[in-house]
Enzyme design. Structure first.
Site, mmCIF file in Angstrom:
data_model
loop_
_atom_site.group_PDB
_atom_site.id
_atom_site.type_symbol
_atom_site.label_atom_id
_atom_site.label_comp_id
_atom_site.label_asym_id
_atom_site.label_seq_id
_atom_site.Cartn_x
_atom_site.Cartn_y
_atom_site.Cartn_z
ATOM 1 N N CYS A 68 0.673 -1.235 0.065
ATOM 2 C CA CYS A 68 -0.018 -0.080 0.007
ATOM 3 C C CYS A 68 0.857 1.204 0.172
ATOM 4 C CB CYS A 68 -0.998 0.131 1.215
ATOM 5 S SG CYS A 68 -2.313 -1.181 1.139
ATOM 6 N N CYS A 109 13.220 5.766 -6.336
ATOM 7 C CA CYS A 109 11.916 5.567 -6.194
ATOM 8 C C CYS A 109 11.317 6.357 -4.924
ATOM 9 C CB CYS A 109 11.094 4.524 -6.343
ATOM 10 S SG CYS A 109 11.800 3.152 -5.376
#
Lengths: 84, 502
Positions: B298, B460
């Protein structure tokens, strides 16, 4: 033979759609869920890495990759999901 | 001959039968036959003019006859006809109340009486015959362990507390973070920085002071799982990572305790009851974990805030049904919910005789090392990967650069190309100055934009996706590729705290 393929979670994102129809050329042997998956993975190479991790279902019934499919079947591919 | 399912409110008129067989070629004829057999029903189904009452809906095999041929809708042998009266409480009883069989609560445990306060508190339960005083006492005697006080654990534990489950255990070791508040409704803004367990305990006790809340501030592990699960009747899996999912499954199978399972990702959720007696387990569905980094968490993929509300409450619903032994449990059924399309789908699951844990010849007969099983190696500093909710990738120091090192090298004027492989919407939130955005999915198409002789730092959010990008770039001949350890979050922590984190 024409089948409907349903994709869930990340697989849907990769293919850009939740549902697609595919025609499969009849081969020498019976066509299996795995054949459908491999055809899709050719179309969407990013799917290939999921092969060993997904589960699949034929007409809403859990089925393995070697399950033989028939014309009109609905085949679902589900990746595992870990969020909580 | 077709089968007619009778809803609960009408069963007093069918001698308490939930199913009645009737004959007829159309729905109208079938209902006429039904009211011949059970005359008391007639006044409830038809008005004085002999028309079906408007609040009575009839379905043939889940199709509403109003959209078929109404009472002239043909019925064939083997069809199932459901009578569904409107229910003010917003529920929809399709009248398929097959009992789940025996309850899961330890039979040896004494079943306590209800106090007068409890009778008042649970009155909306007590007046339903399916629950009644007996059902409520079963709930009071029951012990449920929630793994995780996060997105799923929040609504699940709150409803279980409100419903009167006598003992609720909660396992977690995290601290409430601002980014939790969008969905983890156990915790409020003033709780940010507190332990999730302290916050959970306060919230659950505010809902219901009559129940026991047991908290376990620990990471669930192969060493403690069996002992922790021991006293509990149902385990509710609300964790956020694969190693713990497999650990919870295996421990439930070994102990013979049902696992009320739920999992979420972006706009989709899944729920089932695993490891129940004669039912399949999680490994029957997913025998092997995905390789690390393949399936986003998530934190990486995002999640709609209300989604765990739906899935966590389904887990709580199944838990309550299992405890009381009512209804049809979600055993052998895998429910998939799509919030964007507002669709529920269900897959039938079977116990796999070859399952390594619950099959006929199990090879896993005790708990194993789940981090190793899932290919995850613990990272130092932040504790075990079980703590992080992600799918960390094994670390190779020779191919990594830390935020501090990167800052140092940029300050020194080294020629580094920073490639951000997140999505554009993430890049909008924060970025490292001078970085170029090439989302991970586009890297195979766009790597030609990069110079293979240049030194490249890929980055990232937390380092998983960029590790994959780095592997790819190396595979196509890039020689000097470094992965920014800990991603932009670490960069913000260590180098540039002025930027927002997400």
């Amino acid at each position: 033979m024409r089948v409907t393929v349903r994709l869930f979670a990340r697989l849907r994102d990769i293919a850009g759609t939740a549902e697609l129809a595919r025609d499969l050329a009849p081969g020498a042997q019976a066509t299996t869920v795995g054949d459908v998956w491999r055809q899709l993975a050719k179309e969407f190479p990013e799917l290939a890495g999921y092969e060993r991790s997904i589960s699949s279902a034929v007409n809403a019934d859990y089925a393995r990759m070697d399950h033989v499919i028939r014309d009109g079947d609905e085949i679902a591919f589900l990746p595992p999901v870990s969020g909580g | 001959m077709a089968k007619i399912l009778i809803p609960t409110p009408l069963r007093p008129y069918t001698d308490k039968l939930d199913t009645v067989d009737a004959s007829g070629a159309t729905v109208g004829e079938l209902l006429a036959d039904l009211t011949r057999k059970h005359a008391g029903l007639k006044a409830h189904l038809y008005n004085d003019q002999g028309k079906l009452r408007s609040f009575v809906n009839v379905y043939v095999n889940d199709e509403d006859i109003r959209y078929l041929q109404k009472e002239l809708t043909p019925v064939s042998a083997g069809d199932t006809v459901s009578i569904i009266p409107s229910v003010a409480g917003g529920s929809d009883d399709r009248g398929t109340g097959l009992a789940a069989g025996s309850a899961v609560v330890d039979a040896a445990r004494p079943v306590p009486q209800l106090t007068n306060d409890e009778v008042k508190r649970y009155s909306r339960h007590l007046i339903m015959p399916e629950v009644g005083v007996d059902g409520q006492r079963k709930l009071k005697a029951a012990k449920v362990l929630c793994i995780g006080a996060g997105g799923l654990g929040s609504p699940a534990s709150m409803y279980l507390a409100a419903a009167g489950v006598g003992t609720i255990g909660v396992v977690d070791f995290d601290v409430v973070d601002f980014s939790n508040l969008q969905r983890q409704i156990l915790h409020g803004t003033p709780d940010v920085g507190r332990s999730k367990l302290a916050s959970a305990k306060d919230r659950l006790h505010a809902i219901n002071p009559e129940i026991q809340i047991e908290t376990y501030e620990t990471a669930l592990s192969s060493q403690n799982a069996l002992k922790l699960f021991g006293p509990y009747d149902v385990i509710l899996d609300g964790t956020d990572n694969f190693p713990t999912r497999y650990l919870v499954n295996d421990a439930c199978v070994l102990l013979g305790k049902p696992n009320a399972y739920g999992s979420i990702f972006r706009f989709e959720g899944q729920a089932s009851v695993f490891a129940a007696k004669d039912g399949p387990c999680y490994r029957c569905l997913y025998p092997e974990p995905p390789p690390p980094g393949l399936v986003p968490s998530c934190a990486e993929g995002g999640v709609l805030g209300v989604l765990p509300g739906i899935i966590g409450v389904i887990q709580a619903t199944e838990t309550v049904k299992l405890i009381m032994g009512i209804g049809e449990p979600l055993i052998g059924r895998f429910l998939i919910y799509d919030a964007l399309r507002m669709k529920f789908r269900e897959l039938k699951l079977r116990k796999d005789p070859e399952c390594p844990v619950c099959g006929t010849h199990p090879t896993v007969t005790k708990l194993i090392d789940y981090e190793q099983f899932c290919g995850v190696t613990p990272t130092q500093g932040d504790g075990s990967p079980l703590a992080q909710g992600g799918t960390p990738v094994p670390v190779n120091p020779a191919t990594e650069i830390t935020a501090a090192e990167l800052k140092q090298r940029l300050d020194r004027g080294d020629a580094l190309r920073i490639v951000d492989v997140r999505e554009p919407n993430e890049y909008q939130i924060n970025r490292i100055a001078g970085s170029v955005l090439i989302p991970l999915g586009d890297v195979p198409k766009r790597y030609a934009e990069l110079d293979p002789d240049e030194e490249i730092v890929v980055q990232c959010k937390m380092g998983s996706r960029s590790a994959k990008a780095a592997d790819f770039l190396r595979s196509v001949g890039f020689k000097r590729v470094l992965n920014l350890k800990g991603g932009i979050l670490d960069w913000i922590d260590k180098v540039d705290p002025s930027q927002p984190k997400y």
